[in-house]
Design an enzyme around this catalytic site. Structure first.
Site, PDB file in Angstrom:
ATOM      1  N   GLU A  35       0.858  -1.190   0.000  1.00  0.00           N
ATOM      2  CA  GLU A  35       0.000   0.000   0.000  1.00  0.00           C
ATOM      3  C   GLU A  35       0.898   1.245   0.000  1.00  0.00           C
ATOM      4  O   GLU A  35       1.995   1.251   0.566  1.00  0.00           O
ATOM      5  CB  GLU A  35      -0.948   0.004   1.210  1.00  0.00           C
ATOM      6  CG  GLU A  35      -2.001   1.073   1.056  1.00  0.00           C
ATOM      7  CD  GLU A  35      -3.207   0.908   1.991  1.00  0.00           C
ATOM      8  OE1 GLU A  35      -3.185   0.050   2.893  1.00  0.00           O
ATOM      9  OE2 GLU A  35      -4.178   1.673   1.799  1.00  0.00           O
ATOM     10  N   HIS A  66       3.005   1.585  11.507  1.00  0.00           N
ATOM     11  CA  HIS A  66       2.435   2.847  12.006  1.00  0.00           C
ATOM     12  C   HIS A  66       2.526   2.862  13.530  1.00  0.00           C
ATOM     13  O   HIS A  66       2.320   1.840  14.182  1.00  0.00           O
ATOM     14  CB  HIS A  66       0.948   2.973  11.649  1.00  0.00           C
ATOM     15  CG  HIS A  66       0.650   3.006  10.183  1.00  0.00           C
ATOM     16  ND1 HIS A  66       0.920   4.088   9.377  1.00  0.00           N
ATOM     17  CD2 HIS A  66       0.078   2.074   9.380  1.00  0.00           C
ATOM     18  CE1 HIS A  66       0.526   3.828   8.143  1.00  0.00           C
ATOM     19  NE2 HIS A  66       0.031   2.607   8.117  1.00  0.00           N
TER      20      HIS A  66
END
Ligand code: FEO
Length: 406
Positions: free
Chosen positions: A84, A228
């Protein structure tokens, strides 16, 4: 300017070289109130390896952090755990700048990256369970298809017991802190749960299987390094336990009442339902789509046992805010919910039936027919709403249900 960015050591030979996005507030409809980070990692093995990259506009920040420990031209391998674009956006530019010997990804990652960049990238696909020698260290790869893209995989560095988990165990949280131990546990729990609710809920059953696979493989890890948010070093067991709980989607004695209202009639019905639920001993989150965001509703649904949704009828449809949140929730495929629909209308009154149809498509177990009323609800209608709340409360009081999240 660029020498302000420094790498952060996370284990003997592994450095965080990612970027902090303090300003992002929307991730495909998921409101990221606290910003995010795009984590990339540098392994200073005999074969210097870069694990994932960052979103394209943050390329210079990542390169500067790499340059604070090595010459970026010394990178020999790049591994893409997830294609992604928040983790691959600058991959072609990094390849051009670094000219690595080899670039590794999953079989589906090779396909996806070629479809994204339409370049003949020299990608080497890896199979599930395959190992890669970095000279003095070894990476082992674990396919995690559909967590949350078909290409997703984990990488495990045995010598330093680091699990690179791409999006899994991550959260959207910009911070100057790099490790979970330096952060407020309540914020970590909230942001990890919000991330799970908004990104991973559709794949909950796969997560349960993945956790079992990881346990069966008896991997030892001292560090979980997601793509993240903070690196997990202190409370690894805590995040694994919470993932197992969230993935199980066990309903609790908690109901979410979500509604859209034009002239407060549907709101009065929502309040009456809430009173019935409360009188029945159920924790309620009452959420107006005039003031709440869809991703906050998703967070509340994560451990709820009921979703009760209402809307006024506007031009033969439910209100736009309700169509928005129900479309979003339907895509997330939450499980094990009771539910009901309600709403007021002036003359045509389609909205409650439309909501009921969406709840049916979501496989919500419906409790009765929609409650609807023309214009303002009278006492009899409000009593029916309150009774609906009481009835759902009774159903939520089965012994198998557990308590809501704190
Ligand atoms: Fe953080 Fe699925 O990308």
């Amino acid at each position: 300017m660029n020498d302000i960015f420094k790498a952060v050591r996370i284990s003997d030979h592994v450095w965080w070289v990612g970027a902090i996005d303090w300003n992002i507030r929307d991730f495909h409809g998921y409101m990221t109130k606290r910003g995010s980070t795009y984590n990339a990692y540098l392994i200073l093995a005999d074969k210097v390896t870069l694990m994932d990259t960052v979103r394209a506009p943050f390329r210079n920040e990542m390169i500067a952090r790499i340059a604070s420990v090595i010459d970026p031209g010394d990178i020999q391998y790049i591994v893409s755990n997830h294609s992604e674009m928040d983790h691959s956006g600058c991959l072609p530019e990094i390849i051009d700048a670094v000219r690595p010997e080899k670039i590794y990804t999953s079989v589906m990652g090779a396909k996806t990256l070629r479809e994204i960049f339409h370049r003949d990238l020299p990608l080497i696909p890896l199979k599930d369970g395959e190992s890669l020698s970095l000279g003095n260290m070894t990476l082992t790869f674990l396919e995690t298809r559909m967590l949350h893209w078909p290409d997703s995989m984990f990488s495990y560095l045995a010598e330093e017991q680091v699990l690179f988990s791409q999006d899994a165990f991550g959260m959207h949280l910009a911070s100057s802190q790099r490790f979970d131990g330096g952060m407020d546990p309540a914020v970590l729990r909230y942001e990890a749960a919000t991330y799970f609710a908004n990104i991973l809920t559709p794949y909950a059953a796969l997560i349960t299987k993945l956790l079992a696979r990881v346990a069966a493989a008896e991997l030892q890890f001292k560090i979980i390094a997601p793509d993240h948010g903070p690196v997990w070093r202190k409370d690894i067991q805590g995040i694994l336990t919470r993932y197992a709980e969230w993935a199980a989607q066990k309903p609790t004695r908690k109901a979410v009442v979500v509604y859209g209202t034009m002239w407060h009639s549907t709101e009065k019905m929502a309040l009456a339902i809430t009173e019935g639920l409360t009188a029945g001993g159920i924790e309620v989150k009452l959420m107006s789509m005039d003031t709440c965001h869809r991703s906050d509703v998703a967070y509340e649904i994560l451990d709820a046992g009921a979703l009760i949704a209402g809307s006024s009828t506007l031009n033969n449809n439910m209100l736009p805010g309700m169509a928005d949140v129900l479309t979003y929730l339907k895509g997330l495929k939450p499980k094990n919910l009771l539910g009901a629909a309600f709403g007021s209308y002036g003359w045509s009154g389609e909205a409650p039936r439309q909501i009921q149809e969406v709840l049916s498509e979501m496989k919500v177990e419906l409790v009765g027919d929609p409650i609807q009323t023309r214009h303002c609800p009278d006492q009899a209608v409000l009593d029916r709403c309150r009774d609906l709340g009481r009835l759902i409360a009774e159903k939520l009081h089965e012994p198998s249900l557990i308590l809501p999240m704190e």
